[in-house]
Design an enzyme around this catalytic site. Structure first.
Site, short mmCIF file in Angstrom:
data_model
loop_
_atom_site.label_atom_id
_atom_site.label_comp_id
_atom_site.label_asym_id
_atom_site.label_seq_id
_atom_site.Cartn_x
_atom_site.Cartn_y
_atom_site.Cartn_z
N TYR A 23 14.84 30.36 6.79
CA TYR A 23 13.74 31.19 7.30
C TYR A 23 13.77 31.33 8.82
O TYR A 23 13.99 30.36 9.55
CB TYR A 23 12.40 30.57 6.90
N LYS B 297 0.84 -1.20 0.00
CA LYS B 297 0.00 0.00 0.00
C LYS B 297 0.88 1.25 0.00
O LYS B 297 2.07 1.21 0.30
CB LYS B 297 -0.91 0.00 1.23
#
Length: 378
Positions: free
Chosen positions: A270, A38
């Site tokens: 940042y 999956k």
């Protein structure tokens, strides 16, 4: 692909996948093995890993969504495939026609798969899921008699064949947790009722990767292995991959995009959460949270550059992050290993999980679609 990407890429060692499947089969010698593929095989590539797992003896493949199962069939993958996450109106008929085993947890699902089987003109393969204590998908014990009775009736009319009875552990990654034995007892009780009512399952299964590794009494006819197939420990408490006889299949690599010297007191990325304390060399790694690098690992995520472990300096941005090399030197284009195999001295997915306050499952699964996969041993 013929050319190795230069920005960031994930090397997937299919030989490691094969070795891991063989090692897991040795842990459960009397049971069949389902390789769970999956979520694009936990980020590793569903089609390539499904084929490698089958080559190593996996007799079942598991997916969450029907779309994942149908994509495997469309790519020519044979053998038994099971999918378990359904919603009303799902592609039941396509799954029936593709000979996919579908999981049924409630009456609505049984009704829809019966309708699909009639429309397809063939018998649907269904597996009944018991909620033995996880409290997620699955049928509660109080509703089990009704569901089993209806499934047996549907089997008598020829619309379905009940091929399996299954469940899922809540705490198998915590050996000794009291819920484990309670769930095993509940599973045995619910299985006994189903068999008493006429269900003759091809497979009975509850064991996930942790239970496959630590709980032989849970193996029944089939074990479902997900993360362990890809060589990542399903829980740090169980041991490292090497201690569990597994080898990581994914190595995430990047090329340095820029190397530069900056003075003391220079802010990095940042918010300037990292400021240099001396003149230093910074290296730019062109991968960020859009590629699956967790922003929560800002200031902590480990990276191997020039044979030494470094750490993310400042915040991880959308497309890039920085590491501080100190007085060491590097060149643009040099390789950075973001995670790989501890046995090679590389940081691991588990290291990144600790840095980000999450689990290794999330680290490998979140590696995004813009990161090319390069397959080795294919």
């Amino acid at each position: 692909m013929n050319e190795t990407p230069t920005r960031v890429y994930a090397e997937i060692d299919l030989d490691a996948v094969r070795e891991n499947v063989r090692a897991l089969r040795e842990r459960a010698p009397r049971a069949q093995l389902m390789a769970v593929v999956k979520s694009n095989a936990y980020g590793h590539g569903a089609l390539a890993c499904a084929k490698a797992a089958q080559e190593a003896g996996a007799t079942w493949l598991g997916t969450a969504t029907p779309e994942e199962a149908l994509a495997l069939r469309a790519a020519g993958v044979g053998g038994r495939i099971m999918c378990w996450l359904w919603t009303p109106g799902g592609p039941w008929r396509k799954a029936v026609e593709a000979d996919v085993d579908v999981s049924v947890s409630g009456m609505w699902a049984l009704d829809e798969v019966r309708q699909a089987a009639r429309a397809a003109g063939r018998t649907a393969r269904i597996q009944l899921k018991a909620d033995t204590g996880l409290g997620r998908n699955g049928c509660q014990p109080a509703d089990w008699e009704e569901l089993v009775g209806a499934a047996v009736a549907a089997q008598a009319e020829g619309t379905v064949r009940v091929t399996g009875v299954w469940s899922h552990f809540a705490c198998a990654d915590e050996p000794g947790h009291p819920s484990i034995q309670l769930q095993l007892d509940a599973f045995r009780d619910m299985l006994a009722h189903a068999e008493k009512e006429g269900v003759e399952p091809e497979v009975r299964h509850i064991a996930n990767s942790p239970a496959t590794l630590t709980l032989p009494e849970s193996h029944f006819d089939l074990v479902r292995c997900g993360l362990a197939v890809y060589g990542v420990s399903p829980a740090p408490e169980l041991g490292t991959p090497a201690q569990l006889g597994l080898r990581p299949a994914m190595t995430l690599k990047a090329s340095l995009a820029l190397v530069k010297t900056v003075p003391a007191g220079h802010g990095v990325s940042y918010g300037h959460h990292y400021v240099t304390d001396a003149e230093t060399t910074l290296a730019l790694i062109p991968a960020g949270y859009a590629d699956g690098i967790p922003r929560h690992a800002s200031g902590a995520g480990p990276v191997l550059v020039g044979g030494k472990l470094r750490h993310v300096a400042g915040r991880v941005a959308m497309d890039q992050f920085v590491v501080d090399l100190g007085t060491d030197h590097a060149r643009v284009g040099d390789e950075a290993v973001i995670f790989g195999d501890a046995e090679r001295g590389e940081p691991t997915a588990e290291d990144w999980a600790r840095a980000a306050g999450t689990i290794a499952y999330e680290i490998v699964t979140r590696i995004g679609v813009r990161v090319p996969r390069v397959y080795l041993g294919g």
